[in-house]
Design a protein around this motif. Structure first.
Motif, PDB file in Angstrom:
ATOM      1  N   TYR A   4     -67.279  92.379-111.717  1.00  0.00           N
ATOM      2  CA  TYR A   4     -68.355  92.584-112.673  1.00  0.00           C
ATOM      3  C   TYR A   4     -68.090  93.757-113.608  1.00  0.00           C
ATOM      4  O   TYR A   4     -68.660  93.821-114.689  1.00  0.00           O
ATOM      5  CB  TYR A   4     -69.682  92.797-111.937  1.00  0.00           C
ATOM      6  CG  TYR A   4     -70.234  91.531-111.339  1.00  0.00           C
ATOM      7  CD1 TYR A   4     -71.211  90.796-112.000  1.00  0.00           C
ATOM      8  CD2 TYR A   4     -69.767  91.053-110.112  1.00  0.00           C
ATOM      9  CE1 TYR A   4     -71.717  89.623-111.452  1.00  0.00           C
ATOM     10  CE2 TYR A   4     -70.265  89.878-109.563  1.00  0.00           C
ATOM     11  CZ  TYR A   4     -71.235  89.169-110.241  1.00  0.00           C
ATOM     12  OH  TYR A   4     -71.718  87.998-109.704  1.00  0.00           O
ATOM     13  N   THR A  49     -83.920  90.060-109.247  1.00  0.00           N
ATOM     14  CA  THR A  49     -83.751  90.896-110.434  1.00  0.00           C
ATOM     15  C   THR A  49     -85.087  91.507-110.818  1.00  0.00           C
ATOM     16  O   THR A  49     -86.130  91.231-110.210  1.00  0.00           O
ATOM     17  CB  THR A  49     -83.212  90.071-111.607  1.00  0.00           C
ATOM     18  OG1 THR A  49     -84.217  89.115-112.003  1.00  0.00           O
ATOM     19  CG2 THR A  49     -81.938  89.324-111.216  1.00  0.00           C
ATOM     20  N   MET A  55     -80.535  86.330-107.793  1.00  0.00           N
ATOM     21  CA  MET A  55     -79.158  86.409-108.264  1.00  0.00           C
ATOM     22  C   MET A  55     -78.257  86.871-107.130  1.00  0.00           C
ATOM     23  O   MET A  55     -78.734  87.418-106.123  1.00  0.00           O
ATOM     24  CB  MET A  55     -79.028  87.382-109.450  1.00  0.00           C
ATOM     25  CG  MET A  55     -79.220  88.847-109.075  1.00  0.00           C
ATOM     26  SD  MET A  55     -79.128  89.979-110.483  1.00  0.00           S
ATOM     27  CE  MET A  55     -77.495  89.657-111.097  1.00  0.00           C
ATOM     28  N   ASN A  57     -75.842  89.213-105.140  1.00  0.00           N
ATOM     29  CA  ASN A  57     -75.646  90.659-105.077  1.00  0.00           C
ATOM     30  C   ASN A  57     -74.236  91.008-105.531  1.00  0.00           C
ATOM     31  O   ASN A  57     -73.283  90.256-105.315  1.00  0.00           O
ATOM     32  CB  ASN A  57     -75.877  91.163-103.652  1.00  0.00           C
ATOM     33  CG  ASN A  57     -76.031  92.673-103.606  1.00  0.00           C
ATOM     34  OD1 ASN A  57     -76.227  93.324-104.629  1.00  0.00           O
ATOM     35  ND2 ASN A  57     -75.963  93.235-102.420  1.00  0.00           N
ATOM     36  N   HIS A  58     -74.096  92.163-106.162  1.00  0.00           N
ATOM     37  CA  HIS A  58     -72.788  92.621-106.634  1.00  0.00           C
ATOM     38  C   HIS A  58     -72.879  94.096-106.989  1.00  0.00           C
ATOM     39  O   HIS A  58     -73.980  94.648-107.124  1.00  0.00           O
ATOM     40  CB  HIS A  58     -72.336  91.818-107.867  1.00  0.00           C
ATOM     41  CG  HIS A  58     -73.295  91.913-109.026  1.00  0.00           C
ATOM     42  ND1 HIS A  58     -74.354  91.044-109.179  1.00  0.00           N
ATOM     43  CD2 HIS A  58     -73.357  92.778-110.070  1.00  0.00           C
ATOM     44  CE1 HIS A  58     -75.031  91.363-110.269  1.00  0.00           C
ATOM     45  NE2 HIS A  58     -74.456  92.414-110.830  1.00  0.00           N
ATOM     46  N   ARG A  60     -72.217  97.100-109.715  1.00  0.00           N
ATOM     47  CA  ARG A  60     -72.154  97.256-111.168  1.00  0.00           C
ATOM     48  C   ARG A  60     -72.709  98.618-111.542  1.00  0.00           C
ATOM     49  O   ARG A  60     -73.675  99.076-110.949  1.00  0.00           O
ATOM     50  CB  ARG A  60     -72.952  96.158-111.866  1.00  0.00           C
ATOM     51  CG  ARG A  60     -72.885  96.234-113.393  1.00  0.00           C
ATOM     52  CD  ARG A  60     -73.715  95.143-114.019  1.00  0.00           C
ATOM     53  NE  ARG A  60     -73.757  95.274-115.464  1.00  0.00           N
ATOM     54  CZ  ARG A  60     -74.545  94.556-116.250  1.00  0.00           C
ATOM     55  NH1 ARG A  60     -75.360  93.664-115.715  1.00  0.00           N
ATOM     56  NH2 ARG A  60     -74.531  94.725-117.542  1.00  0.00           N
ATOM     57  N   SER A  78     -75.624  98.833-107.499  1.00  0.00           N
ATOM     58  CA  SER A  78     -75.586  97.460-106.990  1.00  0.00           C
ATOM     59  C   SER A  78     -76.761  96.679-107.543  1.00  0.00           C
ATOM     60  O   SER A  78     -77.762  97.244-107.999  1.00  0.00           O
ATOM     61  CB  SER A  78     -75.618  97.436-105.460  1.00  0.00           C
ATOM     62  OG  SER A  78     -76.935  97.613-104.975  1.00  0.00           O
ATOM     63  N   ALA A  79     -76.650  95.346-107.457  1.00  0.00           N
ATOM     64  CA  ALA A  79     -77.732  94.478-107.918  1.00  0.00           C
ATOM     65  C   ALA A  79     -78.984  94.639-107.065  1.00  0.00           C
ATOM     66  O   ALA A  79     -80.080  94.290-107.493  1.00  0.00           O
ATOM     67  CB  ALA A  79     -77.275  93.028-107.920  1.00  0.00           C
ATOM     68  N   SER A 106     -82.080  95.354-110.763  1.00  0.00           N
ATOM     69  CA  SER A 106     -80.638  95.458-110.561  1.00  0.00           C
ATOM     70  C   SER A 106     -80.078  96.599-111.403  1.00  0.00           C
ATOM     71  O   SER A 106     -80.389  96.719-112.592  1.00  0.00           O
ATOM     72  CB  SER A 106     -79.988  94.131-110.970  1.00  0.00           C
ATOM     73  OG  SER A 106     -78.588  94.236-110.974  1.00  0.00           O
ATOM     74  N   THR A 108     -77.829  98.347-113.833  1.00  0.00           N
ATOM     75  CA  THR A 108     -76.976  97.870-114.927  1.00  0.00           C
ATOM     76  C   THR A 108     -75.947  98.901-115.356  1.00  0.00           C
ATOM     77  O   THR A 108     -74.861  98.540-115.818  1.00  0.00           O
ATOM     78  CB  THR A 108     -77.826  97.472-116.144  1.00  0.00           C
ATOM     79  OG1 THR A 108     -78.675  98.579-116.510  1.00  0.00           O
ATOM     80  CG2 THR A 108     -78.689  96.263-115.827  1.00  0.00           C
ATOM     81  N   ASP A 136     -81.737 100.161-114.890  1.00  0.00           N
ATOM     82  CA  ASP A 136     -81.747  98.814-114.323  1.00  0.00           C
ATOM     83  C   ASP A 136     -82.217  97.764-115.328  1.00  0.00           C
ATOM     84  O   ASP A 136     -82.581  98.088-116.473  1.00  0.00           O
ATOM     85  CB  ASP A 136     -82.586  98.776-113.035  1.00  0.00           C
ATOM     86  CG  ASP A 136     -84.069  99.056-113.247  1.00  0.00           C
ATOM     87  OD1 ASP A 136     -84.593  98.750-114.329  1.00  0.00           O
ATOM     88  OD2 ASP A 136     -84.712  99.571-112.308  1.00  0.00           O
ATOM     89  N   ASP A 137     -82.207  96.511-114.877  1.00  0.00           N
ATOM     90  CA  ASP A 137     -82.544  95.404-115.768  1.00  0.00           C
ATOM     91  C   ASP A 137     -84.045  95.222-115.947  1.00  0.00           C
ATOM     92  O   ASP A 137     -84.483  94.304-116.656  1.00  0.00           O
ATOM     93  CB  ASP A 137     -81.889  94.112-115.285  1.00  0.00           C
ATOM     94  CG  ASP A 137     -82.374  93.662-113.913  1.00  0.00           C
ATOM     95  OD1 ASP A 137     -83.229  94.356-113.318  1.00  0.00           O
ATOM     96  OD2 ASP A 137     -81.913  92.611-113.433  1.00  0.00           O
TER      97      ASP A 137
END
Length: 235
Positions: A4, A49, A55, A57-58, A60, A78-79, A106, A108, A136-137
């Motif tokens: 990502y 989110t 979504m 998880n990852h 970022r 992380s997300a 999440s 960003t 975050d988002d």
């Protein structure tokens, strides 16, 4: 494994490649050959989110930080809204703490003043402030005091109108690029947004500060690149 984000991060005189992936964080030497540290995600495979959608998880959001007691870190979000603080002792990395519970959305992007200087302030400049900025988002921006590798204390948060694309810090201000095309400027002293710039008419995808001049560049899906001077907060 999906990647990502990839960033070259400078800590003092050394640089490292940092990968944020669906599995976690990997830190390689400056040539990208030797794996020096790995941190696996343990928060579950799916998360919600800021808008409530599900979504994967990852990891970022990557930046360098320096605590008030002089230790260097690489921080990764992380997300799931967590922030991993990975401290470097000059030879090895280890996860010194994980910041949780302050982001429902999440992560960003992350930023700090030392990161805006690419790891070290230029000659003649004041020492970078020991802070971390997370976004975050859901449009939330948090500012943390980086006291020690195990003590990152939240100072304040600012809720903006749109998801945040990227953040940076320089001097007494935090620069926040929103996906809507707006760039907001937050004062660390007054803890408020003191200026807004309608930089682009479409999705703002990236922003970066010059490593020693107080100017920054933005790019967006309106097919334009903007170069701007940092504004000054009037009394």
């Amino acid at each position: 494994v999906a990647a990502y984000q990839v960033r070259l991060v400078t800590l003092g005189a050394e640089s490292f490649f940092v990968l944020a992936t669906a599995n976690g964080v990997q830190i390689y030497d400056g040539k990208g050959k030797q794996l020096m540290y790995s941190h696996a995600l343990t928060e579950g495979k799916t998360v919600l989110t800021g808008s409530g959608a599900e979504m994967a998880n990852h990891a970022r959001g990557i930046c360098s930080t320096c605590t008030a007691d002089g230790y260097a870190q690489i921080c990764v979000g992380s997300a799931a809204g967590s922030i991993f603080v990975i401290t470097y002792d000059g030879e090895n990395f280890h996860t010194s703490t994980t910041l949780q519970g302050q982001h429902a959305g999440s992560i960003t992007d992350l930023g700090s003043e030392v990161d805006s200087y690419r790891g070290a302030a230029p000659t003649g400049a004041e020492a970078p402030r020991p802070i971390l900025v997370s976004a975050d988002d859901a449009g939330l921006v948090n500012v943390w005091a980086a006291n020690t590798p195990t003590d990152f204390a939240k100072l304040f948060g600012v809720q903006l109108k749109a998801p945040v694309a990227t953040v940076a810090a320089r001097g007494d201000q935090v620069i926040v690029a929103e996906a809507s095309g707006v760039v907001s400027f937050v004062s660390l002293s007054t803890q408020r947004v003191y200026c807004e710039l309608q930089a682009h008419s479409r999705f703002l995808s990236a922003m970066d500060l010059h490593p020693w001049r107080d100017v920054f560049a933005t790019v967006a899906e309106d097919s334009t690149v903007g170069v701007w001077a940092l504004p000054k907060e009037s009394g």
